[in-house]
Design an enzyme around this catalytic site. Sequence first.
Site, PDB file in Angstrom:
ATOM      1  N   CYS A 126      -6.087 -43.608  50.185  1.00 18.74           N
ATOM      2  CA  CYS A 126      -6.699 -42.783  51.214  1.00 18.74           C
ATOM      3  C   CYS A 126      -8.211 -42.931  51.136  1.00 18.74           C
ATOM      4  O   CYS A 126      -8.779 -43.015  50.053  1.00 18.74           O
ATOM      5  CB  CYS A 126      -6.353 -41.310  51.104  1.00 18.74           C
ATOM      6  SG  CYS A 126      -4.636 -40.925  51.321  1.00 18.74           S
TER       7      CYS A 126
ATOM      8  N   ARG B  15      -9.070 -49.587  49.631  1.00 23.51           N
ATOM      9  CA  ARG B  15      -8.373 -48.548  48.878  1.00 23.51           C
ATOM     10  C   ARG B  15      -6.870 -48.544  49.174  1.00 23.51           C
ATOM     11  O   ARG B  15      -6.110 -47.924  48.446  1.00 23.51           O
ATOM     12  CB  ARG B  15      -8.975 -47.178  49.200  1.00 23.51           C
ATOM     13  CG  ARG B  15     -10.429 -47.071  48.783  1.00 23.51           C
ATOM     14  CD  ARG B  15     -11.025 -45.763  49.228  1.00 23.51           C
ATOM     15  NE  ARG B  15     -10.432 -44.628  48.559  1.00 23.51           N
ATOM     16  CZ  ARG B  15     -10.737 -44.213  47.354  1.00 23.51           C
ATOM     17  NH1 ARG B  15     -11.644 -44.850  46.661  1.00 23.51           N
ATOM     18  NH2 ARG B  15     -10.147 -43.169  46.818  1.00 23.51           N
TER      19      ARG B  15
ATOM     20  N   TRP C 174      -2.775 -43.385  52.980  1.00 26.25           N
ATOM     21  CA  TRP C 174      -1.764 -44.114  52.196  1.00 26.25           C
ATOM     22  C   TRP C 174      -0.660 -43.100  51.970  1.00 26.25           C
ATOM     23  O   TRP C 174      -0.837 -42.132  51.223  1.00 26.25           O
ATOM     24  CB  TRP C 174      -2.396 -44.563  50.882  1.00 26.25           C
ATOM     25  CG  TRP C 174      -1.615 -45.584  50.120  1.00 26.25           C
ATOM     26  CD1 TRP C 174      -1.701 -46.933  50.248  1.00 26.25           C
ATOM     27  CD2 TRP C 174      -0.665 -45.345  49.083  1.00 26.25           C
ATOM     28  NE1 TRP C 174      -0.854 -47.546  49.361  1.00 26.25           N
ATOM     29  CE2 TRP C 174      -0.209 -46.597  48.637  1.00 26.25           C
ATOM     30  CE3 TRP C 174      -0.144 -44.196  48.483  1.00 26.25           C
ATOM     31  CZ2 TRP C 174       0.733 -46.742  47.628  1.00 26.25           C
ATOM     32  CZ3 TRP C 174       0.808 -44.331  47.485  1.00 26.25           C
ATOM     33  CH2 TRP C 174       1.228 -45.598  47.066  1.00 26.25           C
TER      34      TRP C 174
ATOM     35  N   ASN D 225      -7.583 -36.384  50.824  1.00 30.74           N
ATOM     36  CA  ASN D 225      -7.106 -37.417  49.900  1.00 30.74           C
ATOM     37  C   ASN D 225      -6.614 -36.688  48.658  1.00 30.74           C
ATOM     38  O   ASN D 225      -7.332 -35.863  48.102  1.00 30.74           O
ATOM     39  CB  ASN D 225      -8.278 -38.367  49.554  1.00 30.74           C
ATOM     40  CG  ASN D 225      -7.945 -39.322  48.412  1.00 30.74           C
ATOM     41  OD1 ASN D 225      -6.791 -39.489  48.057  1.00 30.74           O
ATOM     42  ND2 ASN D 225      -8.970 -39.936  47.861  1.00 30.74           N
ATOM     43  N   GLY D 226      -5.385 -36.985  48.229  1.00 29.64           N
ATOM     44  CA  GLY D 226      -4.847 -36.321  47.036  1.00 29.64           C
ATOM     45  C   GLY D 226      -3.437 -35.839  47.321  1.00 29.64           C
ATOM     46  O   GLY D 226      -2.828 -36.222  48.321  1.00 29.64           O
TER      47      GLY D 226
ATOM     48  N   GLU E 110      -1.947 -60.596  32.402  1.00 27.89           N
ATOM     49  CA  GLU E 110      -2.864 -60.485  33.531  1.00 27.89           C
ATOM     50  C   GLU E 110      -2.598 -61.584  34.564  1.00 27.89           C
ATOM     51  O   GLU E 110      -2.607 -61.336  35.772  1.00 27.89           O
ATOM     52  CB  GLU E 110      -4.326 -60.534  33.028  1.00 27.89           C
ATOM     53  CG  GLU E 110      -5.380 -60.477  34.112  1.00 27.89           C
ATOM     54  CD  GLU E 110      -5.370 -59.221  34.971  1.00 27.89           C
ATOM     55  OE1 GLU E 110      -4.598 -58.287  34.691  1.00 27.89           O
ATOM     56  OE2 GLU E 110      -6.138 -59.180  35.952  1.00 27.89           O
TER      57      GLU E 110
ATOM     58  N   LYS F  22      -1.644 -60.829  38.449  1.00 25.93           N
ATOM     59  CA  LYS F  22      -2.439 -61.362  39.564  1.00 25.93           C
ATOM     60  C   LYS F  22      -1.532 -62.111  40.528  1.00 25.93           C
ATOM     61  O   LYS F  22      -1.624 -61.946  41.734  1.00 25.93           O
ATOM     62  CB  LYS F  22      -3.516 -62.336  39.065  1.00 25.93           C
ATOM     63  CG  LYS F  22      -4.758 -61.759  38.430  1.00 25.93           C
ATOM     64  CD  LYS F  22      -5.739 -61.153  39.386  1.00 25.93           C
ATOM     65  CE  LYS F  22      -5.498 -59.704  39.618  1.00 25.93           C
ATOM     66  NZ  LYS F  22      -5.743 -58.719  38.622  1.00 25.93           N
TER      67      LYS F  22
ATOM     68  N   GLU G 237       1.028 -59.704  42.456  1.00 33.10           N
ATOM     69  CA  GLU G 237       0.499 -58.685  43.360  1.00 33.10           C
ATOM     70  C   GLU G 237      -0.053 -59.272  44.653  1.00 33.10           C
ATOM     71  O   GLU G 237       0.002 -58.638  45.684  1.00 33.10           O
ATOM     72  CB  GLU G 237      -0.519 -57.752  42.677  1.00 33.10           C
ATOM     73  CG  GLU G 237      -1.802 -58.356  42.200  1.00 33.10           C
ATOM     74  CD  GLU G 237      -2.693 -57.355  41.459  1.00 33.10           C
ATOM     75  OE1 GLU G 237      -2.512 -56.136  41.606  1.00 33.10           O
ATOM     76  OE2 GLU G 237      -3.594 -57.817  40.733  1.00 33.10           O
TER      77      GLU G 237
ATOM     78  N   HIS H 160      15.230 -64.560  23.405  1.00 31.34           N
ATOM     79  CA  HIS H 160      16.035 -63.332  23.340  1.00 31.34           C
ATOM     80  C   HIS H 160      16.483 -62.894  24.734  1.00 31.34           C
ATOM     81  O   HIS H 160      16.644 -61.704  24.979  1.00 31.34           O
ATOM     82  CB  HIS H 160      15.244 -62.231  22.643  1.00 31.34           C
ATOM     83  CG  HIS H 160      14.912 -62.582  21.229  1.00 31.34           C
ATOM     84  ND1 HIS H 160      15.863 -62.628  20.234  1.00 31.34           N
ATOM     85  CD2 HIS H 160      13.750 -62.960  20.659  1.00 31.34           C
ATOM     86  CE1 HIS H 160      15.293 -63.010  19.095  1.00 31.34           C
ATOM     87  NE2 HIS H 160      14.013 -63.221  19.334  1.00 31.34           N
TER      88      HIS H 160
ATOM     89  N   LYS I  51      -6.390 -49.962  45.709  1.00 33.74           N
ATOM     90  CA  LYS I  51      -7.383 -50.313  44.702  1.00 33.74           C
ATOM     91  C   LYS I  51      -7.486 -49.229  43.643  1.00 33.74           C
ATOM     92  O   LYS I  51      -7.623 -49.485  42.459  1.00 33.74           O
ATOM     93  CB  LYS I  51      -8.733 -50.506  45.407  1.00 33.74           C
ATOM     94  CG  LYS I  51      -9.887 -50.819  44.475  1.00 33.74           C
ATOM     95  CD  LYS I  51      -9.901 -52.270  44.155  1.00 33.74           C
ATOM     96  CE  LYS I  51     -10.946 -52.664  43.153  1.00 33.74           C
ATOM     97  NZ  LYS I  51     -10.509 -53.844  42.393  1.00 33.74           N
TER      98      LYS I  51
HETATM   99  C1  G6P Z   1      -4.662 -50.472  40.696  1.00 38.33           C
HETATM  100  C2  G6P Z   1      -5.465 -51.741  40.968  1.00 38.33           C
HETATM  101  C3  G6P Z   1      -5.555 -52.581  39.710  1.00 38.33           C
HETATM  102  C4  G6P Z   1      -6.167 -51.763  38.578  1.00 38.33           C
HETATM  103  C5  G6P Z   1      -5.390 -50.457  38.351  1.00 38.33           C
HETATM  104  C6  G6P Z   1      -6.151 -49.525  37.435  1.00 38.33           C
HETATM  105  O1  G6P Z   1      -3.340 -50.793  40.445  1.00 38.33           O
HETATM  106  O2  G6P Z   1      -4.840 -52.489  42.004  1.00 38.33           O
HETATM  107  O3  G6P Z   1      -6.368 -53.712  39.959  1.00 38.33           O
HETATM  108  O4  G6P Z   1      -6.165 -52.512  37.406  1.00 38.33           O
HETATM  109  O5  G6P Z   1      -5.219 -49.757  39.590  1.00 38.33           O
HETATM  110  O6  G6P Z   1      -7.308 -49.117  38.101  1.00 38.33           O
HETATM  111  P1  G6P Z   1      -8.638 -48.651  37.380  1.00 38.33           P
HETATM  112  O7  G6P Z   1      -9.571 -48.288  38.509  1.00 38.33           O
HETATM  113  O8  G6P Z   1      -8.266 -47.447  36.557  1.00 38.33           O
HETATM  114  O9  G6P Z   1      -9.134 -49.774  36.553  1.00 38.33           O
END
Ligand code: G6P
Length: 622
Positions: free
Chosen positions: A2, A27, A76, A112-113, A495, A499, A502, A518, A617
């Site tokens: 949001c 966001r 959102w 937002n929330g 990681e 990446k 996502e 395993h 985000k």
């Molecule tokens: C979301 C983002 C990720 C991020 C995670 C934690 O899932 O898409 O890229 O790593 O949140 O966010 P932060 O702001 O706490 O690093």
Amino acid sequence: MCGIVGYTGGHQAAPILLDGLSRLEYRGYDSAGLAVRNGESLAEVVKATGKLYHLADKTDQGRSLIGTCGIGHTRWATHGDPSVTNAHPHVSGNCTGSGSGAVESDVVGVHNGIIENFAELKEKLLHHGYQFYSDTDTEVVVKLVDYYYKKYKIGPIDAITRTMVRVRGSYALALMFRDYPGEIFAARKDSPLIIGTADEAAYLASDVPAILKYTRQVYYIDNLQAARIAPGSVKFYDLNGDEVSLPLTEITWDAAAAEKGGYEHFMLKEIHEQPTAVRDTLNSLVKDGQIDLSATGLTDDVIGSLTQVDIVACGSAWHVGMAAQYVIEDLVKLPVRVELASEFRYRSIPMPGNTLVIVISQSGETADSLAALRVAKERGATTLAVVNVVGSTIAREADHVLYTLAGPEIAVATTKAYSAQLAALDVLAVQMAFLRGTVSGDQYTHLLEELATIPDKIRRVLEDKERLQWFSSKIVNAHDIFFIGRGLDYAISLEGSLKMKEISYIHSEAYAAGELKHGTISLIENNTLVIGVLTQSQLFEKTVSNMVECKSRGAYLMGITTNGNFAVEDSVNFTVYVPRTDEHFVSSLAVIPLQLLAYYTSVNRGLDVDKPRNLAKSVTVE
Ligand code: G6P
């Protein structure tokens, strides 16, 4: 998650609001809306589902909405599906339909929330004759404000603070009252909200990029505070309705940092900004060849007395914690535990002795990370936030803050903030080791010299991007990709896999290479892509063996290793080399090809790289 914007001043509000919302698109959202007032007239509400351009089209790029005071929102969905009816703004009136058009309402708002007790409050309001047109918790809050406003015949701030006492959950709220033309009222608890001022104008937003074009003077409204905003005037109030003063902060970001600057996507731009993000972060912590953590407030005594380190985070920030775990254990010889914030917050984890809990977060607003921080504080741990966004809630609530200097990160999939976090944790590990005597003065100097080379080495890895672009075209139709590695290479695999999945929507998983046998190896079929990360010399041969085991079951292999390990080409189909560096820090290099591979795969699949479906985000709800 949001996005909220607000503007009051001398210009037409809607184009400014749309521009602000476009800068909050990162966001994550599925619908959007505006409410604009022209002097004393009723607020006009326009909403649309899908991308922001639908809302822009509906309002002729904002030109058809006349008025100089307004609020906007990207939603959102949490309560209720993503529909026009559920989109914000919401109104207090007993209107039928979707709450759009010129609304006969005393209060109009965006939120937002999550309001946890919205069902109970809705019951109460139904009992008092309110009718509801949407499924949202926001409509309930707007109507609750309206209820107190009328019942007690009080001003907007008093009606808002009464509401704040009554609701449970998180909120950033922006409201307009029919009786107060030209003014916006706001409130905040656990969801981000900033307020900007300029001559004869005022702004509010969920994040700085939304208003950076117009002002650099911002207030960070605190938890459980309300605000009254008029052109050129901002006032803050506590829960009792008493006025409080807040410091004005000057934003020093370069406005261009929040623009694409000629790159096709924010993600590609941010990938290329990594040498700078890492260099700036290192330079803020290392001065004249010595680490200086004084800005964080962490004293040598605190570091010297630690008995344990817990690292808590979500998503990629958690992967940084996984990598830091190996580095801290190896250099500092302290027990380290890495926990997902969403798990940590509900566990009864003992924190014996002097535990340092490090919360890593780009946004500083992730709901689970914030909750974990509060739990850690309650249990008596010393807390350190490693955060990118200045003034964010996690930064404000932690005992100590170490800011990464990655600048604004817009693409949902983090790259430069991740790398800056990794560098920050590496510096912290080296300093802890030095202060606790687990590395010598010479080793300390060597480690710092090595760290200083990382930005330039990242730049060199980036120069090899065309090969990854080419390779990505070969894997564009993959169904499954497995990332494997041991030790630090496992942390990087996590990681790389995140990446990839996502932004390319290709199923991928990361495994500690030794775990393959395993179970996972049964998933290997002809041409399944297995990507091995092979930067740790002690573990190199073991992971190569695991890769060969996959190859003999049909897998196609890609390897990432350090320059000079050319023998790997005997076993692997496609190899990427990164410059040699101290093995504690090589993950900062090995992650870059994985970011590029994910990026180009997403582009080759024609996907929305910067705003992948269903993701946000900053995850400000649980
Ligand atoms: C979301 C983002 C990720 C991020 C995670 C934690 O899932 O898409 O890229 O790593 O949140 O966010 P932060 O702001 O706490 O690093």
